[in-house]
Design a protein around this motif. Sequence first.
Motif, PDB file in Angstrom:
ATOM      1  N   LEU A 180       0.834  -1.156  -0.114  1.00 19.69           N
ATOM      2  CA  LEU A 180       0.098  -0.051   0.067  1.00 19.69           C
ATOM      3  C   LEU A 180       0.860   1.063   0.076  1.00 19.69           C
ATOM      4  CD1 LEU A 180      -1.687  -1.693   2.957  1.00 19.69           C
ATOM      5  CD2 LEU A 180      -3.234  -0.764   1.191  1.00 19.69           C
ATOM      6  N   GLY A 181       0.383   2.180  -0.712  1.00 18.62           N
ATOM      7  CA  GLY A 181       1.072   3.579  -0.875  1.00 18.62           C
ATOM      8  C   GLY A 181       0.459   4.613   0.161  1.00 18.62           C
ATOM      9  N   SER A 182       0.979   5.460   0.948  1.00 22.89           N
ATOM     10  CA  SER A 182       0.184   6.214   1.712  1.00 22.89           C
ATOM     11  C   SER A 182       0.634   7.636   1.734  1.00 22.89           C
ATOM     12  CB  SER A 182       0.730   5.677   3.390  1.00 22.89           C
ATOM     13  OG  SER A 182       2.150   5.998   3.508  1.00 22.89           O
ATOM     14  N   LEU A 183      -0.129   8.561   2.189  1.00 23.08           N
ATOM     15  CA  LEU A 183      -0.112  10.171   2.155  1.00 23.08           C
ATOM     16  C   LEU A 183      -0.425  10.344   3.710  1.00 23.08           C
ATOM     17  CD1 LEU A 183       0.758  12.732   0.877  1.00 23.08           C
ATOM     18  CD2 LEU A 183      -1.993  12.795   0.214  1.00 23.08           C
ATOM     19  N   THR A 184       0.536  11.411   4.124  1.00 21.59           N
ATOM     20  CA  THR A 184       0.009  11.920   5.568  1.00 21.59           C
ATOM     21  C   THR A 184       0.329  13.283   5.363  1.00 21.59           C
ATOM     22  OG1 THR A 184       0.755   9.931   6.846  1.00 21.59           O
ATOM     23  CG2 THR A 184       0.679  12.193   7.998  1.00 21.59           C
ATOM     24  N   TYR A 185      -0.371  14.229   5.703  1.00 19.77           N
ATOM     25  CA  TYR A 185      -0.430  15.674   5.906  1.00 19.77           C
ATOM     26  C   TYR A 185      -0.854  16.306   6.922  1.00 19.77           C
ATOM     27  CZ  TYR A 185      -0.396  20.758   4.863  1.00 19.77           C
ATOM     28  OH  TYR A 185      -0.217  22.092   4.739  1.00 19.77           O
ATOM     29  N   GLN A 186      -0.284  16.925   7.747  1.00 23.32           N
ATOM     30  CA  GLN A 186      -0.792  17.776   9.110  1.00 23.32           C
ATOM     31  C   GLN A 186      -0.323  18.980   9.123  1.00 23.32           C
ATOM     32  OE1 GLN A 186       0.147  15.352  12.669  1.00 23.32           O
ATOM     33  NE2 GLN A 186      -0.991  13.389  11.627  1.00 23.32           N
ATOM     34  N   LYS A 187      -1.212  20.021   9.424  1.00 25.53           N
ATOM     35  CA  LYS A 187      -0.780  21.428   9.797  1.00 25.53           C
ATOM     36  C   LYS A 187      -1.576  21.892  10.678  1.00 25.53           C
ATOM     37  CE  LYS A 187       1.956  25.047   8.984  1.00 25.53           C
ATOM     38  NZ  LYS A 187       1.512  25.521  10.271  1.00 25.53           N
ATOM     39  N   LYS A 188      -1.131  22.343  11.835  1.00 26.15           N
ATOM     40  CA  LYS A 188      -1.883  23.315  12.726  1.00 26.15           C
ATOM     41  C   LYS A 188      -1.740  24.893  12.237  1.00 26.15           C
ATOM     42  CE  LYS A 188      -1.580  20.133  16.592  1.00 26.15           C
ATOM     43  NZ  LYS A 188      -1.464  20.113  18.233  1.00 26.15           N
ATOM     44  N   ASP A 189      -2.652  25.566  12.732  1.00 28.38           N
ATOM     45  CA  ASP A 189      -2.703  27.032  12.368  1.00 28.38           C
ATOM     46  C   ASP A 189      -2.427  27.347  10.920  1.00 28.38           C
ATOM     47  OD1 ASP A 189      -3.099  27.312  15.220  1.00 28.38           O
ATOM     48  OD2 ASP A 189      -1.014  27.504  15.754  1.00 28.38           O
ATOM     49  N   LEU A 190      -3.036  26.696  10.206  1.00 27.09           N
ATOM     50  CA  LEU A 190      -2.987  27.091   8.698  1.00 27.09           C
ATOM     51  C   LEU A 190      -3.680  28.214   8.369  1.00 27.09           C
ATOM     52  CD1 LEU A 190      -1.814  25.830   5.918  1.00 27.09           C
ATOM     53  CD2 LEU A 190      -3.915  24.739   5.788  1.00 27.09           C
ATOM     54  N   PHE A 191      -2.966  29.208   7.870  1.00 26.42           N
ATOM     55  CA  PHE A 191      -3.505  30.522   7.312  1.00 26.42           C
ATOM     56  C   PHE A 191      -4.001  31.270   8.463  1.00 26.42           C
ATOM     57  CE2 PHE A 191      -5.157  27.881   3.408  1.00 26.42           C
ATOM     58  CZ  PHE A 191      -4.301  28.334   2.728  1.00 26.42           C
ATOM     59  N   THR A 192      -4.531  30.844   9.437  1.00 27.19           N
ATOM     60  CA  THR A 192      -4.767  31.556  10.460  1.00 27.19           C
ATOM     61  C   THR A 192      -4.575  31.075  11.832  1.00 27.19           C
ATOM     62  OG1 THR A 192      -6.691  32.982  11.565  1.00 27.19           O
ATOM     63  CG2 THR A 192      -7.387  30.999  10.481  1.00 27.19           C
ATOM     64  N   LYS A 193      -4.458  31.341  12.977  1.00 27.19           N
ATOM     65  CA  LYS A 193      -4.340  30.521  14.138  1.00 27.19           C
ATOM     66  C   LYS A 193      -5.672  29.726  14.491  1.00 27.19           C
ATOM     67  CE  LYS A 193      -3.290  31.154  19.017  1.00 27.19           C
ATOM     68  NZ  LYS A 193      -2.177  30.075  19.094  1.00 27.19           N
ATOM     69  N   GLY A 194      -5.524  28.636  14.791  1.00 24.44           N
ATOM     70  CA  GLY A 194      -6.796  27.741  15.222  1.00 24.44           C
ATOM     71  C   GLY A 194      -7.218  26.765  13.955  1.00 24.44           C
ATOM     72  N   LEU A 195      -6.736  27.038  12.779  1.00 26.12           N
ATOM     73  CA  LEU A 195      -7.227  26.227  11.546  1.00 26.12           C
ATOM     74  C   LEU A 195      -6.398  25.102  11.484  1.00 26.12           C
ATOM     75  CD1 LEU A 195      -9.298  25.642   9.449  1.00 26.12           C
ATOM     76  CD2 LEU A 195      -7.927  27.112   7.948  1.00 26.12           C
ATOM     77  N   ASP A 196      -6.790  23.780  11.621  1.00 23.40           N
ATOM     78  CA  ASP A 196      -5.816  22.771  11.548  1.00 23.40           C
ATOM     79  C   ASP A 196      -6.249  21.732  10.609  1.00 23.40           C
ATOM     80  OD1 ASP A 196      -4.637  23.912  13.788  1.00 23.40           O
ATOM     81  OD2 ASP A 196      -5.576  22.238  15.392  1.00 23.40           O
ATOM     82  N   VAL A 197      -5.578  21.172   9.724  1.00 23.90           N
ATOM     83  CA  VAL A 197      -5.767  20.123   8.842  1.00 23.90           C
ATOM     84  C   VAL A 197      -4.843  18.742   8.833  1.00 23.90           C
ATOM     85  CG1 VAL A 197      -5.754  19.705   6.210  1.00 23.90           C
ATOM     86  CG2 VAL A 197      -6.427  22.092   7.223  1.00 23.90           C
ATOM     87  N   ASN A 198      -5.825  17.775   8.699  1.00 22.30           N
ATOM     88  CA  ASN A 198      -5.220  16.575   8.877  1.00 22.30           C
ATOM     89  C   ASN A 198      -5.745  15.351   7.879  1.00 22.30           C
ATOM     90  OD1 ASN A 198      -4.395  13.972   9.735  1.00 22.30           O
ATOM     91  ND2 ASN A 198      -4.622  14.313  11.944  1.00 22.30           N
ATOM     92  N   VAL A 199      -4.724  15.066   7.007  1.00 21.85           N
ATOM     93  CA  VAL A 199      -5.225  14.275   5.804  1.00 21.85           C
ATOM     94  C   VAL A 199      -4.290  12.861   6.071  1.00 21.85           C
ATOM     95  CG1 VAL A 199      -5.268  13.786   3.401  1.00 21.85           C
ATOM     96  CG2 VAL A 199      -5.846  15.878   4.371  1.00 21.85           C
ATOM     97  N   ASN A 200      -4.809  11.554   5.964  1.00 21.72           N
ATOM     98  CA  ASN A 200      -4.218  10.362   5.902  1.00 21.72           C
ATOM     99  C   ASN A 200      -4.856   9.501   4.646  1.00 21.72           C
ATOM    100  OD1 ASN A 200      -2.222   9.728   8.223  1.00 21.72           O
ATOM    101  ND2 ASN A 200      -4.046  11.199   9.346  1.00 21.72           N
ATOM    102  N   GLY A 201      -4.213   9.014   3.911  1.00 22.27           N
ATOM    103  CA  GLY A 201      -4.483   8.193   2.918  1.00 22.27           C
ATOM    104  C   GLY A 201      -3.861   7.225   2.688  1.00 22.27           C
ATOM    105  N   LEU A 202      -4.621   5.781   2.434  1.00 22.63           N
ATOM    106  CA  LEU A 202      -3.816   4.710   1.871  1.00 22.63           C
ATOM    107  C   LEU A 202      -4.490   4.009   0.486  1.00 22.63           C
ATOM    108  CD1 LEU A 202      -3.453   2.469   5.136  1.00 22.63           C
ATOM    109  CD2 LEU A 202      -1.655   3.176   3.632  1.00 22.63           C
ATOM    110  N   TYR A 203      -3.703   3.540  -0.373  1.00 22.49           N
ATOM    111  CA  TYR A 203      -4.339   2.792  -1.577  1.00 22.49           C
ATOM    112  C   TYR A 203      -3.256   1.587  -1.983  1.00 22.49           C
ATOM    113  CZ  TYR A 203      -5.755   1.958  -6.338  1.00 22.49           C
ATOM    114  OH  TYR A 203      -6.202   1.269  -7.376  1.00 22.49           O
ATOM    115  N   GLY A 204      -3.699   0.573  -2.519  1.00 19.64           N
ATOM    116  CA  GLY A 204      -3.051  -0.579  -2.435  1.00 19.64           C
ATOM    117  C   GLY A 204      -3.699  -1.868  -2.932  1.00 19.64           C
TER     118      GLY A 204
END
Length: 805
Positions: A363-387
């Motif tokens: 399986l291939g995977s992708l992980t992306y995490q960022k706190k305080d994106l653009f502005t304080k308090g905006l958080d993004v979290n992405v985890n993906g798998l394919y295979g």
Amino acid sequence: MKNFFTVIFLSLFLCAQSQEISSSVSGTVKDNSGKPLPFASVFIEGLKLGVLTDDNGQFTIEKIPLGKYNVIVSFIGYTTQSKAIEIIENSSNIKLNYILKENVENLDEVNVNGKSKETQIETKGFAVSAIKTEEASLRNIQTNELLNTTVGVKIRQNGGLGSEVTYSLNGLSGNSVRIFIDGIPISTYGNSFNLNSIPPSMIKNIEVYKGVVPGHLADDALGGAINIVLHNDAKTNFNASVSYGSFNTLQASVNGLYRFEKTGLTVKASLFHNYSDNDYKVSGRSVVVTGLGGVQTPITARRFNDAYRSTGGKAEIGYTDVKWADQFFVGITGSDDYKEVQHGAFMTITPYKDRFLESDALLGSLTYQKKDLFTKGLDVNVNGLYGKRNRAVNDTVSWAYSWTGERAIDFRGDEYQYTWRSQQEGGPTLAKIKRNVASIRTGVSYAINNHHKISANHVYSGIDREDSDALRSVLENTFVGTRDLKKNIYSLTYEVSAFDDKLKTSLFGKHYQQKTTSVDPAIETDENGNDVIVDEIISSNKNYNGYGFAASYEFVPNVTLLTSAEKAIRLPNETEVFGDDGDNVVANSSIDPESSNNYNLGFRFGNFNIKKHAFTISTNVFTRNIKDRIGLPIETSLNIDDELIVYVNQGSGTSKGFDAQLNYSYNNNFGLNFNISKFDLKIENQGIEIDVPNTPFFTMNGGLRYSFRNMIQKKSRLNAFYNVYFTDEFSFLTAQGSNTVGNEFFEVPRQLAQDIGLSYAFPNNKFVLSFDIKNIFDEPVYDNLSVQKPGRAFYLKLNYAINKF
């Protein structure tokens, strides 16, 4: 909706170049003698940033904005110490080391320390246990064994290492309990990458949610969820371990991370290998030798067709702690396992020989995490798998065998073969299941201020399955169908804290959508009278809604009321709908989803510190009102030689009970933990309310630990462990009417298993040597359908770790 989240992610990823780089502070806290002080409170004055030191007295505080601050350290019985720091642009990590002096004037005070991350999780209102794995990773303990010591959790394992495992949370078990790895459903990884194989050294902590599951773990978890959080630290480190023990069991693991400080480029990888013959001794009513005239003689035998091997790993490359991402990784996960099958669902008088399963996944995977994106308090979290995942079943031997490992004989003394020409009824097979799998979890949250937060989460899981069998004819394989299952779950959560953070609430709603498609080729006659192959397509698209809340209120410091409730939905999974030959499961395309109204009410007292004593007490009362419960058929009689199982809707029922837990430590040397769980699980079957069979209703676990300092060598540590596991008797079948004569045949007896262990940490803390004895009194231990588990076993383990280089 999926496209919406994808667009959001790509936009955020490409445009997040304007974020400032924050700095961090790390260091150690020790006493005058140089002994580390674990769980010391470290906080930055003027900011809401603080942590507790780990078992080695180390700490790290990240995301510190520009400015001048005082870093204050305090610990029970010691003087408080403060050091000034200044965070400037492009500053690197700041190192601080504290040596605290003992303060004898305040030893009579009762102290309340800052909350660890585990405590913060456990005081949000959910019925949740947060398990640290750092100590367990140094011992010969599997992840499943660690979970089995957790209050309200019962591990149901059909044998030794590598055998089928199910998880019970407050009485709801099997697929009602969802398992995640970093929020991704573990089913995506397949049989070869599971909690049997993942070593604790790869795991940061484990979160166990009972009954009510928060929105960020969006899935159809009816009875609860277990989330395995893998290490995601951005500090360079390395860990390797190897253990060997009874039944020719070998377990080895290596994991490490290297980060280039200037660029943030980070590479991390982990590998594991497990092997066991699983040739432990078994006995009992089914372990017999049939001689002349059909006379059966009970024996004690070794399992001879139960070997297990698993190998796997994960490699990732990306960036950590850079201006556009806290974490960004692309990676690959691969695993492979081999499992011999000794018998079917029951231990039968004629065990299997040369029936085995093979699984692999890539399986291939992708992980992306960022706190305080653009502005304080905006958080993004992405985890993906394919295979891809593959599973093969090999069963081509027609001879019958006995528990001696030799060929079985009939009443005349002649060796014989099965008329169906395989070990399991149904005929010889080289069946293979090929799956294309995909799963992606996307989460976006926004903290409006310190008291209000909203978040949206989405989980997509897809399986495209194709079955084949090399022993079938070309024509038969041409007419093998395909099975597709796609699931989307959405959640929206609103969190509020008030009254100086004493009150914390979480309201959430969930939407469940699942589509299943079965395509089976068939021959039909067209209008011209010719035979043609057509696809018969049966599909369903089901939608459901659920909702819930969790709340906690801290009356006085560290005395907290916890309550939560949820209307939960659990959709039938791939195995329950389509079946699985490898696990002896028959398909049931008509099975319906199950639902439950779950309620929890509990208290948490602690962590309190009185002089050198520290303790925490927690308790929870729960009820689960279940509709259309999915499980094995409820029978009033059952042939013990049955090999196949099928999942059905048993009916509606109720689970009510309580659990409680005590943790106590003295001077960080002596530790005691004890927990108890008791409940009733009843279901209405054909108008009669009965106890659900094959369910242990009363369990207790306990443990003791003592540390000896400066043993043999200065600055070394010898830890001694003792654990006890109690399971009350239960029946794997319902009572045979009002006449109870013969019911003892189906009863799993009361069980008490005990383990002891020693671990020795050398002065440099890089090497740890441990020795464990499992089930020290060699007591018979059973589980699902009375399948016997391993007896007394010995294990030796060596662990090597470097936290920085």
